[in-house]
Design a protein around this motif. Structure first.
Motif, PDB file in Angstrom:
ATOM      1  N   THR A 150       0.703  -1.051   0.060  1.00  6.89           N
ATOM      2  CA  THR A 150       0.004   0.017   0.060  1.00  6.89           C
ATOM      3  C   THR A 150       0.899   1.195  -0.072  1.00  6.89           C
ATOM      4  O   THR A 150       0.479   2.253  -0.787  1.00  6.89           O
ATOM      5  N   GLY A 151       1.859   1.333   0.992  1.00  5.59           N
ATOM      6  CA  GLY A 151       2.964   2.438   0.897  1.00  5.59           C
ATOM      7  C   GLY A 151       3.460   2.424  -0.532  1.00  5.59           C
ATOM      8  O   GLY A 151       3.880   3.815  -0.854  1.00  5.59           O
ATOM      9  N   LEU A 152       3.945   1.416  -1.033  1.00  4.41           N
ATOM     10  CA  LEU A 152       4.722   1.540  -2.295  1.00  4.41           C
ATOM     11  C   LEU A 152       3.769   1.896  -3.171  1.00  4.41           C
ATOM     12  O   LEU A 152       4.205   2.791  -4.366  1.00  4.41           O
ATOM     13  N   ALA A 153       2.308   1.566  -3.420  1.00  2.00           N
ATOM     14  CA  ALA A 153       1.393   2.178  -4.466  1.00  2.00           C
ATOM     15  C   ALA A 153       1.192   3.618  -4.430  1.00  2.00           C
ATOM     16  O   ALA A 153       1.215   4.088  -5.383  1.00  2.00           O
ATOM     17  N   LYS A 154       1.266   3.918  -3.161  1.00  2.00           N
ATOM     18  CA  LYS A 154       0.914   5.575  -2.733  1.00  2.00           C
ATOM     19  C   LYS A 154       2.258   6.232  -3.371  1.00  2.00           C
ATOM     20  O   LYS A 154       2.140   7.122  -4.108  1.00  2.00           O
ATOM     21  N   ARG A 155       3.444   5.362  -3.111  1.00  2.00           N
ATOM     22  CA  ARG A 155       4.583   6.297  -3.807  1.00  2.00           C
ATOM     23  C   ARG A 155       4.533   6.271  -5.320  1.00  2.00           C
ATOM     24  O   ARG A 155       5.276   7.255  -5.923  1.00  2.00           O
ATOM     25  N   ILE A 156       4.170   5.114  -5.751  1.00  2.00           N
ATOM     26  CA  ILE A 156       4.384   5.096  -7.217  1.00  2.00           C
ATOM     27  C   ILE A 156       3.169   5.903  -7.957  1.00  2.00           C
ATOM     28  O   ILE A 156       3.834   6.960  -8.846  1.00  2.00           O
ATOM     29  N   ARG A 157       2.154   6.136  -7.121  1.00  2.00           N
ATOM     30  CA  ARG A 157       1.241   7.034  -7.645  1.00  2.00           C
ATOM     31  C   ARG A 157       1.771   8.539  -7.715  1.00  2.00           C
ATOM     32  O   ARG A 157       1.598   9.321  -8.781  1.00  2.00           O
ATOM     33  N   GLN A 158       2.485   9.026  -6.534  1.00  2.00           N
ATOM     34  CA  GLN A 158       2.980  10.418  -6.689  1.00  2.00           C
ATOM     35  C   GLN A 158       3.942  10.431  -7.499  1.00  2.00           C
ATOM     36  O   GLN A 158       4.040  11.540  -8.052  1.00  2.00           O
ATOM     37  N   ASN A 159       4.700   9.399  -7.484  1.00  2.00           N
ATOM     38  CA  ASN A 159       5.823   9.683  -8.634  1.00  2.00           C
ATOM     39  C   ASN A 159       5.573   9.645 -10.208  1.00  2.00           C
ATOM     40  O   ASN A 159       5.828  10.645 -10.845  1.00  2.00           O
ATOM     41  N   VAL A 160       4.453   9.119 -10.346  1.00  2.00           N
ATOM     42  CA  VAL A 160       4.099   8.873 -11.812  1.00  2.00           C
ATOM     43  C   VAL A 160       3.252  10.358 -12.029  1.00  2.00           C
ATOM     44  O   VAL A 160       3.403  11.048 -13.011  1.00  2.00           O
ATOM     45  N   LEU A 161       2.567  10.979 -11.232  1.00  2.00           N
ATOM     46  CA  LEU A 161       1.986  12.202 -11.297  1.00  2.00           C
ATOM     47  C   LEU A 161       3.075  13.212 -11.210  1.00  2.00           C
ATOM     48  O   LEU A 161       2.715  14.247 -11.996  1.00  2.00           O
ATOM     49  N   ASP A 162       4.055  13.248 -10.467  1.00  2.00           N
ATOM     50  CA  ASP A 162       5.134  14.285 -10.730  1.00  2.00           C
ATOM     51  C   ASP A 162       5.644  14.186 -12.079  1.00  2.00           C
ATOM     52  O   ASP A 162       6.054  15.195 -12.554  1.00  2.00           O
ATOM     53  N   ILE A 163       5.919  13.126 -12.792  1.00  2.00           N
ATOM     54  CA  ILE A 163       6.728  13.230 -13.950  1.00  2.00           C
ATOM     55  C   ILE A 163       5.534  13.788 -14.996  1.00  2.00           C
ATOM     56  O   ILE A 163       6.201  14.412 -15.662  1.00  2.00           O
ATOM     57  N   LEU A 164       4.342  13.345 -14.673  1.00  2.00           N
ATOM     58  CA  LEU A 164       3.272  13.982 -15.772  1.00  2.00           C
ATOM     59  C   LEU A 164       3.344  15.193 -15.547  1.00  2.00           C
ATOM     60  O   LEU A 164       3.454  16.224 -16.716  1.00  2.00           O
TER      61      LEU A 164
ATOM     62  N   LEU B  79       9.386   4.612 -13.848  1.00  2.00           N
ATOM     63  CA  LEU B  79       8.051   4.649 -13.288  1.00  2.00           C
ATOM     64  C   LEU B  79       6.814   3.876 -13.876  1.00  2.00           C
ATOM     65  O   LEU B  79       5.754   3.719 -13.094  1.00  2.00           O
ATOM     66  N   TYR B  80       6.779   3.956 -15.282  1.00  2.00           N
ATOM     67  CA  TYR B  80       5.735   3.309 -15.946  1.00  2.00           C
ATOM     68  C   TYR B  80       5.736   1.768 -16.075  1.00  2.00           C
ATOM     69  O   TYR B  80       6.370   1.437 -16.638  1.00  2.00           O
ATOM     70  N   HIS B  81       5.029   0.898 -15.104  1.00  2.00           N
ATOM     71  CA  HIS B  81       4.995  -0.447 -15.051  1.00  2.00           C
ATOM     72  C   HIS B  81       3.616  -0.769 -14.929  1.00  2.00           C
ATOM     73  O   HIS B  81       3.209  -1.153 -13.548  1.00  2.00           O
ATOM     74  N   PRO B  82       2.705  -0.780 -15.695  1.00  2.00           N
ATOM     75  CA  PRO B  82       1.341  -1.001 -15.527  1.00  2.00           C
ATOM     76  C   PRO B  82       1.110  -2.386 -15.085  1.00  2.00           C
ATOM     77  O   PRO B  82      -0.175  -2.493 -14.621  1.00  2.00           O
ATOM     78  N   GLU B  83       1.736  -3.386 -15.375  1.00  2.00           N
ATOM     79  CA  GLU B  83       1.517  -4.550 -14.963  1.00  2.00           C
ATOM     80  C   GLU B  83       1.648  -5.102 -13.511  1.00  2.00           C
ATOM     81  O   GLU B  83       1.428  -6.274 -13.194  1.00  2.00           O
ATOM     82  N   SER B  84       2.698  -4.122 -12.875  1.00  2.00           N
ATOM     83  CA  SER B  84       2.893  -4.433 -11.603  1.00  2.00           C
ATOM     84  C   SER B  84       1.639  -4.471 -10.442  1.00  2.00           C
ATOM     85  O   SER B  84       0.682  -3.627 -10.612  1.00  2.00           O
ATOM     86  N   THR B  85       1.697  -5.253  -9.480  1.00  2.00           N
ATOM     87  CA  THR B  85       0.475  -5.223  -8.613  1.00  2.00           C
ATOM     88  C   THR B  85       0.359  -3.866  -7.821  1.00  2.00           C
ATOM     89  O   THR B  85      -0.743  -3.377  -7.867  1.00  2.00           O
ATOM     90  N   GLN B  86       1.586  -3.249  -7.585  1.00  2.00           N
ATOM     91  CA  GLN B  86       1.284  -2.036  -6.796  1.00  2.00           C
ATOM     92  C   GLN B  86       0.918  -0.891  -7.701  1.00  2.00           C
ATOM     93  O   GLN B  86       0.422   0.009  -7.288  1.00  2.00           O
ATOM     94  N   PHE B  87       1.261  -1.030  -9.116  1.00  2.00           N
ATOM     95  CA  PHE B  87       0.780   0.241  -9.847  1.00  2.00           C
ATOM     96  C   PHE B  87      -0.661   0.066 -10.230  1.00  2.00           C
ATOM     97  O   PHE B  87      -1.376   1.004 -10.125  1.00  2.00           O
ATOM     98  N   LYS B  88      -1.155  -1.064 -10.228  1.00  2.00           N
ATOM     99  CA  LYS B  88      -2.603  -1.708 -10.238  1.00  2.00           C
ATOM    100  C   LYS B  88      -3.445  -1.195  -9.074  1.00  2.00           C
ATOM    101  O   LYS B  88      -4.396  -0.819  -8.870  1.00  2.00           O
ATOM    102  N   MET B  89      -2.581  -1.206  -7.946  1.00  2.00           N
ATOM    103  CA  MET B  89      -3.264  -0.755  -6.669  1.00  2.00           C
ATOM    104  C   MET B  89      -3.150   0.848  -6.495  1.00  2.00           C
ATOM    105  O   MET B  89      -4.277   1.285  -6.113  1.00  2.00           O
ATOM    106  N   ALA B  90      -2.387   1.348  -7.261  1.00  2.00           N
ATOM    107  CA  ALA B  90      -2.120   2.967  -7.269  1.00  2.00           C
ATOM    108  C   ALA B  90      -3.097   3.664  -8.051  1.00  2.00           C
ATOM    109  O   ALA B  90      -3.672   4.852  -7.828  1.00  2.00           O
ATOM    110  N   PHE B  91      -3.431   2.818  -9.037  1.00  2.68           N
ATOM    111  CA  PHE B  91      -4.494   3.636 -10.246  1.00  2.68           C
ATOM    112  C   PHE B  91      -5.656   2.678 -10.501  1.00  2.68           C
ATOM    113  O   PHE B  91      -5.596   1.541 -10.604  1.00  2.68           O
TER     114      PHE B  91
END
Length: 129
Positions: A6-20, A53-65
């Motif tokens: 869950t923490g990793l998913a939150k970090r992934i989400r923020q990082n993806v939004l930051d690069i966008l 950052l863009y790893h759409p198949e990872s479990t945490q990425f799917k949790m993030a978005f």
């Protein structure tokens, strides 16, 4: 300290939004270059998205978005890859890259993606370079 999924998913989400957000702002990109003069910001923009950052198949990425958000990000990724595949391997420095049609295309794609996600852009003051 280990981070849970869950923490990793939150970090992934923020990082993806930051690069966008970074792709969406010429001013932020130029400020990034100014604050980290040894960086090759043009190349870092591409590497951060594609490699880091863009790893759409990872479990945490799917949790993030949500599924809808992942579809929006997939659309951006297709546009990103089109530019990446058709851009010179030796990218110009960011001051010159922002003047190209390739940069304008991906910049607009990032802006549209953020709008579709209905998220406010993140201000440069929140960034840590």
């Amino acid at each position: 300290m280990e981070i849970d999924d869950t923490g990793l998913a939150k970090r992934i989400r923020q990082n993806v939004l930051d690069i966008l957000d970074l792709w969406a702002s010429k001013d932020h990109q130029l400020k990034y270059q100014e604050s980290v003069p040894i960086a090759q910001v043009s190349a870092e923009l591409f590497c951060q998205w594609a490699d880091d950052l863009y790893h759409p198949e990872s479990t945490q990425f799917k949790m993030a978005f949500s599924e809808k958000e992942r579809a929006i990000l997939t659309d951006f990724d297709k546009k990103f890859n089109y530019i990446s595949d058709n851009t010179l391997k030796n990218l110009p420095d960011i001051e010159n890259f922002v003047k190209t049609s390739e940069w304008k295309f991906i910049n607009q794609a990032a802006i549209e993606t953020l709008k579709k996600l209905r998220l406010p852009t993140i201000t440069i003051e929140k960034r840590s370079y």
